[in-house]
Design a protein around this motif. Structure first.
Motif, PDB file in Angstrom:
ATOM      1  N   SER A  38       0.841  -1.191   0.000  1.00 32.67           N
ATOM      2  CA  SER A  38       0.000   0.000   0.000  1.00 32.67           C
ATOM      3  C   SER A  38       0.881   1.248   0.000  1.00 32.67           C
ATOM      4  CB  SER A  38      -0.920   0.004   1.227  1.00 32.67           C
ATOM      5  OG  SER A  38      -1.658   1.224   1.283  1.00 32.67           O
ATOM      6  N   LEU A  39       0.793   2.021  -1.063  1.00 31.17           N
ATOM      7  CA  LEU A  39       1.566   3.259  -1.163  1.00 31.17           C
ATOM      8  C   LEU A  39       0.729   4.486  -0.809  1.00 31.17           C
ATOM      9  CD1 LEU A  39       3.668   2.566  -4.393  1.00 31.17           C
ATOM     10  CD2 LEU A  39       4.029   1.773  -2.039  1.00 31.17           C
ATOM     11  N   HIS A  40      -0.598   4.315  -0.766  1.00 34.56           N
ATOM     12  CA  HIS A  40      -1.519   5.368  -0.334  1.00 34.56           C
ATOM     13  C   HIS A  40      -2.851   4.713  -0.033  1.00 34.56           C
ATOM     14  CE1 HIS A  40      -4.070   8.969  -0.355  1.00 34.56           C
ATOM     15  NE2 HIS A  40      -2.968   9.682  -0.210  1.00 34.56           N
ATOM     16  N   SER A  41      -3.522   5.182   1.006  1.00 41.93           N
ATOM     17  CA  SER A  41      -4.780   4.557   1.429  1.00 41.93           C
ATOM     18  C   SER A  41      -5.902   4.720   0.409  1.00 41.93           C
ATOM     19  CB  SER A  41      -5.223   5.133   2.778  1.00 41.93           C
ATOM     20  OG  SER A  41      -5.347   6.539   2.719  1.00 41.93           O
ATOM     21  N   GLU A  42      -5.753   5.670  -0.526  1.00 43.12           N
ATOM     22  CA  GLU A  42      -6.770   5.859  -1.560  1.00 43.12           C
ATOM     23  C   GLU A  42      -6.454   5.107  -2.847  1.00 43.12           C
ATOM     24  OE1 GLU A  42      -7.876  10.396   0.005  1.00 43.12           O
ATOM     25  OE2 GLU A  42      -6.972  10.094  -1.964  1.00 43.12           O
ATOM     26  N   LEU A  43      -5.338   4.394  -2.870  1.00 44.57           N
ATOM     27  CA  LEU A  43      -4.940   3.595  -4.024  1.00 44.57           C
ATOM     28  C   LEU A  43      -5.118   2.115  -3.732  1.00 44.57           C
ATOM     29  CD1 LEU A  43      -1.551   5.173  -5.225  1.00 44.57           C
ATOM     30  CD2 LEU A  43      -3.713   5.171  -6.491  1.00 44.57           C
ATOM     31  N   ASN A  44      -5.394   1.343  -4.788  1.00 41.14           N
ATOM     32  CA  ASN A  44      -5.247  -0.097  -4.654  1.00 41.14           C
ATOM     33  C   ASN A  44      -3.790  -0.418  -4.346  1.00 41.14           C
ATOM     34  OD1 ASN A  44      -7.957  -0.528  -5.393  1.00 41.14           O
ATOM     35  ND2 ASN A  44      -7.441  -0.561  -7.571  1.00 41.14           N
ATOM     36  N   ASP A  45      -3.545  -1.542  -3.682  1.00 41.49           N
ATOM     37  CA  ASP A  45      -2.173  -1.940  -3.423  1.00 41.49           C
ATOM     38  C   ASP A  45      -1.396  -2.003  -4.734  1.00 41.49           C
ATOM     39  OD1 ASP A  45      -2.849  -2.083  -0.811  1.00 41.49           O
ATOM     40  OD2 ASP A  45      -2.603  -4.254  -0.593  1.00 41.49           O
ATOM     41  N   THR A  46      -0.162  -1.531  -4.704  1.00 37.68           N
ATOM     42  CA  THR A  46       0.672  -1.408  -5.894  1.00 37.68           C
ATOM     43  C   THR A  46       1.682  -2.544  -5.951  1.00 37.68           C
ATOM     44  OG1 THR A  46       0.453   1.006  -5.790  1.00 37.68           O
ATOM     45  CG2 THR A  46       2.250   0.123  -7.140  1.00 37.68           C
ATOM     46  N   THR A  47       1.829  -3.153  -7.116  1.00 42.87           N
ATOM     47  CA  THR A  47       2.875  -4.153  -7.312  1.00 42.87           C
ATOM     48  C   THR A  47       4.219  -3.448  -7.431  1.00 42.87           C
ATOM     49  OG1 THR A  47       1.355  -5.665  -8.433  1.00 42.87           O
ATOM     50  CG2 THR A  47       3.711  -6.036  -8.763  1.00 42.87           C
TER      51      THR A  47
END
Length: 332
Positions: A38-47
């Motif tokens: 998780s790079l930001h709580s408003e983003l889907n988890d990022t590969t």
């Protein structure tokens, strides 16, 4: 894509634990893998890619003069996370798409342990070419206390591998440093600053080709690429709760291209105590600090008597630096 600022807390990279340590040497093993974070709580988890399942990688702490051995292990997939430009020197079609070699930036080491760009290796340590074939690197750390960092160094795809997440801190300590009564432990904070751009699904974006391609091959090279989002320690525009006291921050510009010119919106001084090579002779109070890519700074910020205050560290460096588009003093 507009993401809210200062809603996620700043993560602190873990300290890497040794597999073996005695009076003669220290031994580590470090795996490179692909995972979601998780790079930001408003983003889907990022590969992303990272060392030991962490982006940034875990911080390696050593003593000056300590003999350290590190086995770097490539467990990444065969397909790259980002578009590879096969027209770049070192990234031709006759070499594996995913390959790595680790460079400790600023270290004083023998050539075979320096992360020679053409000494890459793949998953299972398959390597082609007459270059240094070594999976376990030796670091004698014969330098004074300083703030280094480790990152991928593979020829032709260094920018892609570092952008994907292959970077971490490497601190050299020494006894004289501990006698200076500098903020330590939870009051010493590493800050790895990078810029990235995201797709709407939360994945990392990187340009696929120039606006006017001159070759038929799919390309990703552009003269300069600036992400529209700033991350610190792998988190987009994070916040840090601090106590009303002095803190030590170890700043690192781990961006591929972007310069940063940092200042505090409170107008207070930043006390610089160190540079890439270690501690300076005496502290210098400055209003701003400029960092080029890969450059580091060691600073003290005093939050005494600032209870209940919100202070924003801002970047107003043009991109490209120094005559490019204004950064609009965005908070990092």
């Amino acid at each position: 894509m507009l993401l809210s600022k200062f809603v996620d807390e700043l993560p602190i990279p873990p300290i890497l634990k040794a597999r073996w340590k005695d009076q003669f040497h220290t031994y580590y093993e470090v795996n490179m893998t692909e995972f979601k974070q998780s790079l930001h709580s408003e983003l889907n988890d990022t590969t992303v890619w990272g060392y030991e399942g962490s982006y940034p990688g875990p911080t390696i702490e050593v003593e000056s003069g300590e003999k350290v051995f590190i086995k770097w292990i490539n467990n990444l997939p065969e397909k790259h996370l980002l578009p590879v430009d096969y027209t770049v020197h070192g990234a031709h079609l006759d070499v594996p798409e995913v390959r790595t070699v680790v460079h400790v930036h600023g270290a004083s080491v023998e050539p075979e342990s320096d992360g020679y760009p053409e000494a890459w290796f793949t998953k299972g340590f398959k390597q082609v070419g007459p270059y240094f074939r070594k999976q376990i690197y030796q670091y004698d750390n014969n330098m004074r206390a300083c703030n280094l960092w480790y990152h991928d160094h593979s020829l032709g795809i260094t920018r892609l591998n570092v952008y994907s997440g292959l970077a971490g801190f490497y601190f050299v300590r020494e006894q004289r440093e501990s006698l200076l009564n500098l903020p330590a432990g939870q009051y010493e904070i590493p800050l790895m600053i990078q810029d990235k751009t995201f797709n709407y699904d939360g994945s990392l974006y990187y340009p696929r080709k120039p606006e006017k391609p001159v070759v038929k091959l799919e390309t990703s090279i552009v003269p300069e690429f600036f992400g529209n989002t700033i991350l610190v320690n792998g988190k987009v525009w994070p916040f840090l709760k601090v106590e009303p006291r002095k803190y030590r921050f170890r700043l690192l510009n781990a961006s591929n291209t972007r310069f940063y010119r940092f200042k505090l919106d409170s107008g207070q001084l930043i006390y610089q105590i160190g540079t890439d090579g270690g501690l300076m002779e005496y502290p210098i109070g400055v209003k701003e600090i400029i960092l080029a890519p890969a450059e580091r700074a060691d600073v003290i910020i005093d939050f005494t008597n600032l209870e209940e205050k919100n202070i924003i560290m801002k970047n107003d460096a043009p991109a490209p630096f120094p005559d490019g588009d204004p950064a609009n003093a965005v908070g990092i």
